[in-house]
Design an enzyme around this catalytic site. Sequence first.
Site, PDB file in Angstrom:
ATOM      1  N   ARG A 144      18.242  12.163  22.012  1.00 39.19           N
ATOM      2  CA  ARG A 144      18.117  10.780  22.483  1.00 39.19           C
ATOM      3  C   ARG A 144      19.191  10.552  23.533  1.00 39.19           C
ATOM      4  NH1 ARG A 144      19.491   5.199  19.205  1.00 39.19           N
ATOM      5  NH2 ARG A 144      21.557   5.671  19.986  1.00 39.19           N
ATOM      6  N   TYR A 156      24.431  -0.682  24.429  1.00 38.97           N
ATOM      7  CA  TYR A 156      24.019  -0.123  23.142  1.00 38.97           C
ATOM      8  C   TYR A 156      23.963   1.418  23.208  1.00 38.97           C
ATOM      9  CZ  TYR A 156      21.185   1.851  19.570  1.00 38.97           C
ATOM     10  OH  TYR A 156      20.783   2.686  18.564  1.00 38.97           O
ATOM     11  N   ASP A 209      16.151   4.691  23.545  1.00 43.93           N
ATOM     12  CA  ASP A 209      16.030   3.478  22.726  1.00 43.93           C
ATOM     13  C   ASP A 209      16.368   2.256  23.579  1.00 43.93           C
ATOM     14  OD1 ASP A 209      16.078   1.573  20.733  1.00 43.93           O
ATOM     15  OD2 ASP A 209      17.402   2.694  19.391  1.00 43.93           O
ATOM     16  N   HIS A 211      16.157  -0.745  22.327  1.00 41.98           N
ATOM     17  CA  HIS A 211      16.770  -1.661  21.351  1.00 41.98           C
ATOM     18  C   HIS A 211      16.316  -3.107  21.513  1.00 41.98           C
ATOM     19  CE1 HIS A 211      20.118  -2.094  18.320  1.00 41.98           C
ATOM     20  NE2 HIS A 211      19.680  -0.887  18.062  1.00 41.98           N
ATOM     21  N   GLU A 235      11.664   3.879  22.606  1.00 36.78           N
ATOM     22  CA  GLU A 235      11.788   3.241  21.289  1.00 36.78           C
ATOM     23  C   GLU A 235      12.090   1.744  21.428  1.00 36.78           C
ATOM     24  OE1 GLU A 235      14.628   5.281  18.848  1.00 36.78           O
ATOM     25  OE2 GLU A 235      15.110   3.481  17.710  1.00 36.78           O
ATOM     26  N   GLU A 261      12.120   0.284  13.133  1.00 34.02           N
ATOM     27  CA  GLU A 261      13.313   0.444  12.286  1.00 34.02           C
ATOM     28  C   GLU A 261      13.739  -0.869  11.624  1.00 34.02           C
ATOM     29  OE1 GLU A 261      15.923   2.045  15.345  1.00 34.02           O
ATOM     30  OE2 GLU A 261      17.068   0.190  15.363  1.00 34.02           O
ATOM     31  N   ARG A 282       8.896   4.074  12.581  1.00 32.81           N
ATOM     32  CA  ARG A 282      10.323   4.416  12.554  1.00 32.81           C
ATOM     33  C   ARG A 282      11.079   3.888  11.338  1.00 32.81           C
ATOM     34  NH1 ARG A 282      13.793   6.619  14.373  1.00 32.81           N
ATOM     35  NH2 ARG A 282      15.166   5.049  15.267  1.00 32.81           N
ATOM     36  N   GLU A 338      15.408  11.276  12.869  1.00 33.05           N
ATOM     37  CA  GLU A 338      16.674  10.971  13.541  1.00 33.05           C
ATOM     38  C   GLU A 338      17.821  11.409  12.638  1.00 33.05           C
ATOM     39  OE1 GLU A 338      17.495   6.787  13.990  1.00 33.05           O
ATOM     40  OE2 GLU A 338      18.870   7.124  15.662  1.00 33.05           O
ATOM     41  N   TRP A 401      20.189  -7.853  20.763  1.00 32.09           N
ATOM     42  CA  TRP A 401      21.119  -6.713  20.820  1.00 32.09           C
ATOM     43  C   TRP A 401      20.426  -5.436  20.474  1.00 32.09           C
ATOM     44  CZ3 TRP A 401      23.109  -3.168  17.186  1.00 32.09           C
ATOM     45  CH2 TRP A 401      24.073  -2.263  17.740  1.00 32.09           C
TER      46      TRP A 401
HETATM   47  O1  KDG Z   1      22.628  -1.038  12.189  1.00 29.22           O
HETATM   48  C1  KDG Z   1      21.927  -0.944  13.397  1.00 29.22           C
HETATM   49  C2  KDG Z   1      21.565   0.497  13.687  1.00 29.22           C
HETATM   50  O2  KDG Z   1      20.933   1.046  12.575  1.00 29.22           O
HETATM   51  C3  KDG Z   1      20.680   0.648  14.907  1.00 29.22           C
HETATM   52  O3  KDG Z   1      21.279   0.046  16.020  1.00 29.22           O
HETATM   53  C4  KDG Z   1      20.443   2.141  15.199  1.00 29.22           C
HETATM   54  O4  KDG Z   1      18.699   1.633  16.761  1.00 29.22           O
HETATM   55  C5  KDG Z   1      19.261   2.434  16.058  1.00 29.22           C
HETATM   56  C6  KDG Z   1      18.729   3.801  16.022  1.00 29.22           C
HETATM   57  O5  KDG Z   1      17.685   4.017  16.630  1.00 29.22           O
HETATM   58  O6  KDG Z   1      19.346   4.665  15.390  1.00 29.22           O
HETATM   59 MG    MG Z   2      16.704   2.365  17.358  1.00 32.98          MG
END
Ligand code: KDG
Ligand code: MG
Length: 401
Positions: A144, A156, A209, A211, A235, A261, A282, A338, A401
């Site tokens: 990643r 991030y 990602d 995010h 992602e 996630e 995910r 992951e 975020w």
């Molecule tokens: O607690 C937040 C994390 O689990 C997250 O930011 C991690 O996005 C994430 C990832 O893909 O591992």
């Molecule tokens: Mg993620």
Amino acid sequence: MKIVDAEVVVTSPGRNFVTLKLTTDEGLTGLGDATLNGRELAVVSYLTDHVTPLLIGLDPHRVEDTWQSLYRGAYWRRGPVTMAAVDVALWDIKAKAAGLPLYQLLGGASRERIGTYGHANGRDIPELLDSVRARLAEGCPAVRIQSGVPGLKAVYGVSDTDDTGAPVLHQQARPLVEDWDTAAYLRHVPTVFEAVRAEFGAELPLLHDSHHRLTPVQAARLGKDLEPYRPFWLEDCTPAENQEALRLVRRSTTTPLAVGEVFNTVYDYQTLVTEQLIDYVRSAVTHFGGVTPLRKLFDFAAQYQIKSAIHGPEDISPVGMAAAVHLDLAVHNFGIQEYSGHTPLTDEVFRHAYTFSDGHLHPGDAPGIGVELDEELAAAHPYSAAYLPVNRLHDGTVHDW
Ligand code: KDG
Ligand code: MG
């Protein structure tokens, strides 16, 4: 067999983890991960005040019935960690009682080992390329890539430094405020992929990602711009709550999409799966309610050729990671796992049978999920308040975020 004791252990061997430990009258114990990064103590109260008193006297073999009664019995549905720790602890006990590693109860191994992706990041492209090199040296089969964005102080997935050059922890007693500029990000990411492809060639699977930060049309743009570099996936391109947003993204690009996630139930996936808007689901065992519902999700997704990709950042404890690795070995539609790993101290607090070598995981063959909690060492590293960062635009507006 009956459950006679239920204990919630909070420990911080570098970061906070919440663990449920169930004990039976036959002396078997089961562990479950209940860590909710940044909101840990709320889960401790939820479990100790409202859940563990209900477990005493129950037959631990009744995994499905216990899951259903915790889900339906609360009436107030969902919540990221409300059933997960109990479910995993019960599976752990059931597998120990059978003298088998959990994956054997889930249908047995469907593969020899589990392919992972590791995290590479850099404040700029040269630093990112070094980080990719480091992951490849560890044997990571997929990487990643996250990079700093020119003009932004903190992004991030990228480690940050303060004025003295020391790394800034993204876990703080007050939320760290990061800055965000979508236009700058969208301009920068394709150049990152171009540089990584130029350095490492066409074959290395590359993931990214976003995010949850883009609108549907911005995500569609990014997906199209990345197509020449053939990403393995993009992602969480849009905020996860809005399933319909992925229709526009899907229509616009062939870049594979990975989502989920932050989801808690299969209902969060209904549109995404039945309309085949994504390629990877995910969710983590810890946040999706345990092994029981995640297995059902994977079977649902399999009907639509969608694969698993269990969330595995550092804030999933080794207990949650162990449960994931058993599922990964058993399900047919495994995609990728992951894996960020944990600090050596965390691995001492949670001694685990799963192994990571040459970029691949295996759950090992210890009965249960194969994790032992060192309670004395855990107690020597007590809870310490920590929050995830928040994001603000240049004018001060809060952004995802
Ligand atoms: O607690 C937040 C994390 O689990 C997250 O930011 C991690 O996005 C994430 C990832 O893909 O591992
Ligand atoms: Mg993620």
